[in-house]
Design a protein around this motif. Structure first.
Motif, PDB file in Angstrom:
ATOM      1  N   THR A   1       0.826  -1.205   0.000  1.00 47.33           N
ATOM      2  CA  THR A   1       0.000   0.000   0.000  1.00 47.33           C
ATOM      3  C   THR A   1       0.864   1.260   0.000  1.00 47.33           C
ATOM      4  OG1 THR A   1      -1.783   1.166   1.162  1.00 47.33           O
ATOM      5  CG2 THR A   1      -0.174   0.020   2.530  1.00 47.33           C
ATOM      6  N   HIS A   2       0.268   2.351  -0.474  1.00 44.02           N
ATOM      7  CA  HIS A   2       0.911   3.665  -0.384  1.00 44.02           C
ATOM      8  C   HIS A   2       0.635   4.313   0.967  1.00 44.02           C
ATOM      9  CE1 HIS A   2       2.150   4.185  -4.530  1.00 44.02           C
ATOM     10  NE2 HIS A   2       0.953   3.851  -4.957  1.00 44.02           N
ATOM     11  N   TYR A   3      -0.554   4.025   1.511  1.00 40.94           N
ATOM     12  CA  TYR A   3      -1.080   4.856   2.585  1.00 40.94           C
ATOM     13  C   TYR A   3      -1.263   4.085   3.885  1.00 40.94           C
ATOM     14  CZ  TYR A   3      -2.218   7.576  -1.555  1.00 40.94           C
ATOM     15  OH  TYR A   3      -2.150   8.248  -2.743  1.00 40.94           O
ATOM     16  N   GLN A   4      -1.166   4.813   4.967  1.00 43.24           N
ATOM     17  CA  GLN A   4      -1.317   4.234   6.284  1.00 43.24           C
ATOM     18  C   GLN A   4      -2.764   3.889   6.594  1.00 43.24           C
ATOM     19  OE1 GLN A   4      -2.688   5.586   9.333  1.00 43.24           O
ATOM     20  NE2 GLN A   4      -1.996   3.822  10.518  1.00 43.24           N
ATOM     21  N   ARG A   5      -3.727   4.502   5.903  1.00 45.49           N
ATOM     22  CA  ARG A   5      -5.136   4.361   6.288  1.00 45.49           C
ATOM     23  C   ARG A   5      -5.596   2.912   6.282  1.00 45.49           C
ATOM     24  NH1 ARG A   5      -9.603   5.513   1.665  1.00 45.49           N
ATOM     25  NH2 ARG A   5      -8.705   4.174   0.049  1.00 45.49           N
ATOM     26  N   LEU A   6      -5.110   2.095   5.335  1.00 44.51           N
ATOM     27  CA  LEU A   6      -5.485   0.692   5.303  1.00 44.51           C
ATOM     28  C   LEU A   6      -5.021  -0.020   6.559  1.00 44.51           C
ATOM     29  CD1 LEU A   6      -6.668  -1.752   3.755  1.00 44.51           C
ATOM     30  CD2 LEU A   6      -4.415  -2.063   2.726  1.00 44.51           C
ATOM     31  N   LEU A   7      -3.896   0.429   7.103  1.00 42.63           N
ATOM     32  CA  LEU A   7      -3.314  -0.227   8.270  1.00 42.63           C
ATOM     33  C   LEU A   7      -4.024   0.148   9.567  1.00 42.63           C
ATOM     34  CD1 LEU A   7       0.447   0.020   7.267  1.00 42.63           C
ATOM     35  CD2 LEU A   7      -1.290  -1.652   6.583  1.00 42.63           C
ATOM     36  N   ASP A   8      -4.999   1.062   9.476  1.00 42.36           N
ATOM     37  CA  ASP A   8      -5.899   1.289  10.613  1.00 42.36           C
ATOM     38  C   ASP A   8      -6.839   0.102  10.780  1.00 42.36           C
ATOM     39  OD1 ASP A   8      -4.863   3.779  11.241  1.00 42.36           O
ATOM     40  OD2 ASP A   8      -6.294   4.847   9.965  1.00 42.36           O
ATOM     41  N   TYR A   9      -7.055  -0.639   9.686  1.00 40.87           N
ATOM     42  CA  TYR A   9      -8.006  -1.751   9.684  1.00 40.87           C
ATOM     43  C   TYR A   9      -7.304  -3.106   9.671  1.00 40.87           C
ATOM     44  CZ  TYR A   9     -11.321   1.921   8.438  1.00 40.87           C
ATOM     45  OH  TYR A   9     -12.075   3.077   8.425  1.00 40.87           O
ATOM     46  N   ILE A  10      -6.234  -3.206   8.885  1.00 40.51           N
ATOM     47  CA  ILE A  10      -5.419  -4.428   8.867  1.00 40.51           C
ATOM     48  C   ILE A  10      -4.121  -4.098   9.590  1.00 40.51           C
ATOM     49  CG2 ILE A  10      -4.276  -6.151   7.437  1.00 40.51           C
ATOM     50  CD1 ILE A  10      -6.205  -5.414   5.182  1.00 40.51           C
TER      51      ILE A  10
END
Length: 267
Positions: free
Chosen positions: A215-224
């Protein structure tokens, strides 16, 4: 004795990438990637455009467009680079690409039943009957909150971006891979679709499988939530750390990595 220990180490590491160099049309893209992934782990690979993230996924998948000029990839002790694409899938590797391919005229149900039974046969398991398959499909649809009837829909044809990504995770749920690599699964998703896709990934996690999220962004890592975050820059993994590294990257931006790298402060 030394060789035996080395092989045993490779066997217990699910995926081991050693000094991987990859080129396309004579241009080097990956310049010495080293990575180890163990069962039960979630890894995130982050980096700006053009640093080789999708290339890495493509090489693991077995796309022939890329030339491996140096290095090795071991998967459960086997030389992955010697396996054809079909064998990699049968061995339990799943790749979810940023732009899923449309397959007009091939229904999702027929596509999935064929793929699943091919894998089951390879592993010495009985093929599923039509009734068994439909029951399993209805169970797995719930993982990504798919409510539409899929039996007559062609693979990804006419799907929105969010539907394509949900369908990718649905396929992952059906196939139950040992190693799943998700290449920019968050690309083009609104917040609701992102949550659904991420929840699906989380539900499929076990102590025996592993997931790599690109991923480029941290936002996905708020969920995974990853166990380890890697930053890929200039064709190499230049920094690895816990999940907090993604937050640090979000706050400082990729220019921080670029400056650290140019000053020789990163590996």
């Amino acid at each position: 004795m030394g060789k035996s220990r080395t092989f045993a180490h490779k066997f217990f590491v699910m995926l081991k990438i050693e000094n991987l160099h990859v080129s396309i049309k004579g241009k080097e893209i990956l310049k010495g990637v080293n990575l180890e992934i163990n069962p039960g782990e979630v890894h995130a690979i982050m980096g700006p455009n053009g640093t080789g993230k999708s290339t890495l996924a493509s090489v693991i998948a077995g796309k022939e467009l890329f030339e491996v000029t140096e290095g090795n990839i071991w998967y459960n002790g086997k030389n992955l680079l010697e396996m054809p694409i079909e064998q990699r899938a049968r061995e339990g590797i799943f790749i979810g690409f940023q732009y899923p391919v449309e397959i007009p005229g091939v229904s999702i149900s027929n596509f999935m039943r064929t793929a699943l039974n091919e894998i089951r046969q390879y592993r010495g398991l009985p093929t599923l009957t039509g009734a068994q398959f439909l029951k399993l499909m209805e169970e797995k649809k719930k993982v990504v909150e798919l409510t539409a009837k899929l039996s007559n829909r062609s693979v990804n044809e006419g799907f929105s971006g969010g539907e394509k990504k949900k369908n990718e995770i649905f396929q992952m749920a059906m196939l139950e891979p040992q190693l799943a690599i998700l290449d920019e699964t968050d690309s083009g998703l609104d917040i609701d679709a992102l949550r659904i896709v991420a929840n699906g990934v989380n539900q499929l996690k076990t102590k025996d499988n592993a997931t790599v999220v690109i991923t480029h962004y941290q936002r996905l890592l708020d969920y995974i939530v990853p166990d380890i975050v890697h930053i890929l820059f200039d064709g190499k993994i230049v920094k690895s750390g816990p999940k907090e590294l993604a937050l640090q990257l979000e706050a400082k931006g990729y220019d921080w990595i670029k400056n650290e790298y140019e000053q020789g402060k990163l590996d």
